[in-house]
Design a protein around this motif. Structure first.
Motif, mmCIF file in Angstrom:
data_model
loop_
_atom_site.group_PDB
_atom_site.id
_atom_site.type_symbol
_atom_site.label_atom_id
_atom_site.label_comp_id
_atom_site.label_asym_id
_atom_site.label_seq_id
_atom_site.Cartn_x
_atom_site.Cartn_y
_atom_site.Cartn_z
ATOM 1 N N CYS A 16 0.850 -1.194 0.000
ATOM 2 C CA CYS A 16 0.000 0.000 0.000
ATOM 3 C C CYS A 16 0.888 1.246 0.000
ATOM 4 O O CYS A 16 1.722 1.410 0.885
ATOM 5 C CB CYS A 16 -0.919 -0.014 1.214
ATOM 6 N N ASP A 75 -10.665 -4.639 8.521
ATOM 7 C CA ASP A 75 -10.666 -3.518 9.464
ATOM 8 C C ASP A 75 -9.849 -3.946 10.685
ATOM 9 O O ASP A 75 -10.183 -4.934 11.335
ATOM 10 C CB ASP A 75 -12.103 -3.189 9.854
ATOM 11 N N GLU A 78 -6.936 -2.589 14.076
ATOM 12 C CA GLU A 78 -6.347 -1.530 14.898
ATOM 13 C C GLU A 78 -5.099 -2.052 15.594
ATOM 14 O O GLU A 78 -5.011 -3.230 15.930
ATOM 15 C CB GLU A 78 -7.325 -1.061 15.975
ATOM 16 N N ILE A 118 -3.591 3.117 15.917
ATOM 17 C CA ILE A 118 -3.728 3.203 14.466
ATOM 18 C C ILE A 118 -4.944 2.389 14.064
ATOM 19 O O ILE A 118 -5.097 1.243 14.489
ATOM 20 C CB ILE A 118 -2.481 2.643 13.756
ATOM 21 N N SER A 119 -5.796 2.974 13.252
ATOM 22 C CA SER A 119 -6.945 2.279 12.694
ATOM 23 C C SER A 119 -6.735 2.184 11.188
ATOM 24 O O SER A 119 -6.458 3.184 10.534
ATOM 25 C CB SER A 119 -8.232 3.044 13.007
ATOM 26 N N ILE A 120 -6.861 0.963 10.647
ATOM 27 C CA ILE A 120 -6.625 0.725 9.227
ATOM 28 C C ILE A 120 -7.845 0.022 8.643
ATOM 29 O O ILE A 120 -8.301 -0.982 9.181
ATOM 30 C CB ILE A 120 -5.362 -0.123 9.006
ATOM 31 N N ILE A 177 -9.030 -1.520 4.939
ATOM 32 C CA ILE A 177 -8.607 -1.859 3.583
ATOM 33 C C ILE A 177 -9.815 -2.402 2.822
ATOM 34 O O ILE A 177 -10.442 -3.363 3.261
ATOM 35 C CB ILE A 177 -7.483 -2.913 3.588
ATOM 36 N N MET A 183 -6.915 1.996 0.955
ATOM 37 C CA MET A 183 -6.701 1.836 2.390
ATOM 38 C C MET A 183 -6.795 3.203 3.060
ATOM 39 O O MET A 183 -6.248 4.185 2.565
ATOM 40 C CB MET A 183 -5.311 1.241 2.659
ATOM 41 N N HIS A 184 -7.509 3.266 4.171
ATOM 42 C CA HIS A 184 -7.602 4.472 4.992
ATOM 43 C C HIS A 184 -6.844 4.202 6.288
ATOM 44 O O HIS A 184 -7.061 3.185 6.949
ATOM 45 C CB HIS A 184 -9.059 4.825 5.287
ATOM 46 N N TYR A 185 -5.971 5.131 6.629
ATOM 47 C CA TYR A 185 -5.081 5.007 7.778
ATOM 48 C C TYR A 185 -5.342 6.187 8.713
ATOM 49 O O TYR A 185 -5.271 7.337 8.290
ATOM 50 C CB TYR A 185 -3.635 5.016 7.268
#
Length: 135
Positions: free
Chosen positions: A27, A72, A74, A97-99, A101, A108-110
């Motif tokens: 990513c 999803d 963390e 951290i919350s990820i 995908i 992907m949102h980070y």
């Protein structure tokens, strides 16, 4: 007897990690400074592991959702540092951290934030592609 033995051997072979589907994804951040994460996804175990990009403790990982459409997760206990006026490293408050995908779009949102804090610290967007190990 031969059939029974064959069934036992096949079930042991197919029941182990030899049959596990493992996929690597890379990513890359969509804009700004270059940042990359590499994940190892095991669909059989419904597990994902961050193998490169930031140092995390896999024991502090929580998988909130794992499906054919999205993953999803963390990570807790992330410590970041800043330099003070004397150029000495000063730790910030512990963060998480919350990820998220999307397996359908490859996006992907980070999100990096402090617990119980309404103010977002970091939100970044990445594009993910399937990757193969180099060796």
């Amino acid at each position: 007897m031969k059939k029974t033995l064959l069934i036992i051997v096949l079930s042991m072979f197919l029941g182990g990690n030899a049959y596990a589907k493992t996929t690597f994804i890379k990513c890359t951040k969509d804009s700004g400074y270059q940042r990359t994460f590499i994940f190892e996804i095991n669909d059989r175990k419904k597990d994902i592991k961050l193998v490169d990009g930031i140092g995390v403790d896999e024991d502090k990982k929580t998988i909130n959702g794992f499906s054919k459409n999205s993953i999803d997760l963390e990570y807790d206990g992330i410590i970041t540092y800043n330099l003070d006026e004397n150029n000495k490293m000063v730790p910030n408050k512990e963060q998480y951290i919350s990820i998220l995908i999307s397996r359908m779009t490859g996006k992907m949102h980070y999100l990096m934030n402090e617990r119980n804090n309404d103010k977002m610290v970091t939100m970044e967007k990445f594009t993910c592609k399937k990757a193969e190990p180099i060796f």
